[in-house]
Design an enzyme around this catalytic site. Structure first.
Site, PDB file in Angstrom:
ATOM      1  N   ILE A  48      74.416  -1.067  35.513  1.00 40.66           N
ATOM      2  CA  ILE A  48      75.657  -1.730  35.891  1.00 40.66           C
ATOM      3  C   ILE A  48      76.684  -1.418  34.807  1.00 40.66           C
ATOM      4  CG2 ILE A  48      74.638  -3.575  37.272  1.00 40.66           C
ATOM      5  CD1 ILE A  48      74.795  -5.433  34.945  1.00 40.66           C
ATOM      6  N   ASP A  49      77.951  -1.516  35.162  1.00 35.83           N
ATOM      7  CA  ASP A  49      79.010  -1.129  34.243  1.00 35.83           C
ATOM      8  C   ASP A  49      79.049  -2.006  33.000  1.00 35.83           C
ATOM      9  OD1 ASP A  49      79.726   0.682  36.229  1.00 35.83           O
ATOM     10  OD2 ASP A  49      81.208  -0.681  37.101  1.00 35.83           O
ATOM     11  N   LYS A  50      79.631  -1.469  31.957  1.00 38.09           N
ATOM     12  CA  LYS A  50      79.778  -2.201  30.697  1.00 38.09           C
ATOM     13  C   LYS A  50      80.412  -3.570  30.919  1.00 38.09           C
ATOM     14  CE  LYS A  50      82.521  -2.072  26.430  1.00 38.09           C
ATOM     15  NZ  LYS A  50      83.528  -1.313  25.654  1.00 38.09           N
ATOM     16  N   THR A  56      80.656  -5.336  33.634  1.00 38.63           N
ATOM     17  CA  THR A  56      80.042  -6.134  34.705  1.00 38.63           C
ATOM     18  C   THR A  56      78.835  -6.837  34.088  1.00 38.63           C
ATOM     19  OG1 THR A  56      80.724  -4.600  36.445  1.00 38.63           O
ATOM     20  CG2 THR A  56      78.882  -6.062  36.943  1.00 38.63           C
ATOM     21  N   ARG A 113      83.463  -1.729  43.014  1.00 41.15           N
ATOM     22  CA  ARG A 113      84.839  -1.643  42.542  1.00 41.15           C
ATOM     23  C   ARG A 113      85.645  -0.636  43.362  1.00 41.15           C
ATOM     24  NH1 ARG A 113      83.860  -0.111  36.524  1.00 41.15           N
ATOM     25  NH2 ARG A 113      86.140  -0.249  36.408  1.00 41.15           N
TER      26      ARG A 113
END
Length: 305
Positions: free
Chosen positions: A139-141, A143, A240
């Site tokens: 998962i993104d930084k 998030t 996103r």
């Protein structure tokens, strides 16, 4: 060997300060690292050194040179982990917003992988190499939420196969801009890498992969909506990109969201709150949850009021 990356400044980002511009295009780099890189002359604007005070215009070419990682492998670090499930085959960890999953240029330590190496020692799968041991999905930084981590190669292959066949459940909570006509919906639109911005994804038919996102509207406020989102596929930045594509960008997303978005959130209002999968050992269904973090509930309190 260093890596050189070039991108074209878009109208969306043309008024950004130099470090903020690069952070928007290369979100995996920390702001401190970017500022140091600019100071060391490793960033160019149309072939000339990029000044910290510069505000590039649309159409300008920014080039950055990323030096190689100092270490050939990630190193263990004693960083607290919020582990929600663990056994001999795998664990599920609740990643805080702002933590990078694995080392990369500008984030060579302090990552989830560094913490996992300290916690598990050599007990992580090696399928993804020495920089991403145990990492099955990411998962993104900016998030927050749950990640499944494999302790051995057999568990890794089993979980990866479930992701591939769309039987691995991943549910998110998200606050997005605007209101919806229908209470439920699906975004079925292929996602590929942007040709202009290397670190940016977009809905496109060119060099793209299938991407399907299901959403349910839980609450509506004056300007925003709270969604429950379930991933059928797991492409980079999928939620996103899909939400922005249908005109409902995730609040706080400074890459895909509106230019005048809610920057005070310091990241998108997106939390991976539920994982569900068949256990690699006995095939029994396992479900792990993580409640909404403080930044998320704080923003909800604000917009509800």
């Amino acid at each position: 060997m260093s890596e050189r990356i070039s991108f074209t400044v878009t109208r969306e980002h043309e008024s950004f300060r130099a470090d903020k511009l690069i952070a928007a295009e290369l979100p995996e780099l920390s702001r401190a690292y970017i500022q140091r890189m600019i100071g060391d002359g490793l960033a160019l604007l149309n072939g000339k050194p990029l000044l910290k005070s510069a505000k590039p215009r649309a159409g300008d070419i920014v080039t950055v040179e990323l030096p190689p990682l100092k270490s050939p492998a990630a190193m263990p670090q004693d960083i607290p982990l919020d582990i929600r499930y663990e056994d001999d085959d795998l664990l599920a960890v609740n990643k805080p917003r702002g933590m990078v999953v694995h080392p990369a240029a500008g984030n060579e330590d302090g990552t989830l992988v560094n913490a996992l190496l300290f916690h598990c020692g050599d007990g992580l799968s090696g399928i993804n190499g020495v920089m991403r041991p145990g990492i099955v999905h990411r998962i993104d930084k900016d998030t927050s939420g749950l990640l499944a981590v494999a302790k051995n190669d057999a568990a890794h292959r089993c979980l990866a196969e479930q992701i591939k066949e769309h039987s691995f459940t991943r549910e998110y909570s998200a606050v997005v801009h605007g209101h919806f006509r229908d209470a439920q919906g699906t975004v079925d639109a292929p996602i590929g890498r942007s040709e202009k911005d290397r670190k940016k994804m977009r809905v496109t038919d060119k060099n793209a992969r299938e991407a399907v996102t299901h959403y349910t509207v839980l609450e509506e406020y004056a300007e925003f909506s709270l969604l429950s989102v379930r991933l059928e596929t797991g492409r980079t930045h999928q939620i996103r990109v899909h939400m922005a594509h249908i005109g409902h960008a995730v609040v706080g997303d400074m890459v895909y969201g509106p230019k005048n978005g809610v920057a005070s959130l310091h990241g998108q209002c997106l939390h991976a709150g539920l994982l569900g999968f068949r256990h690699p050992h006995d095939g029994k269904y396992v479900e792990v949850t993580a409640g909404l973090p403080d930044y998320f509930t704080g923003f909800l309190t604000k917009i509800r009021g």
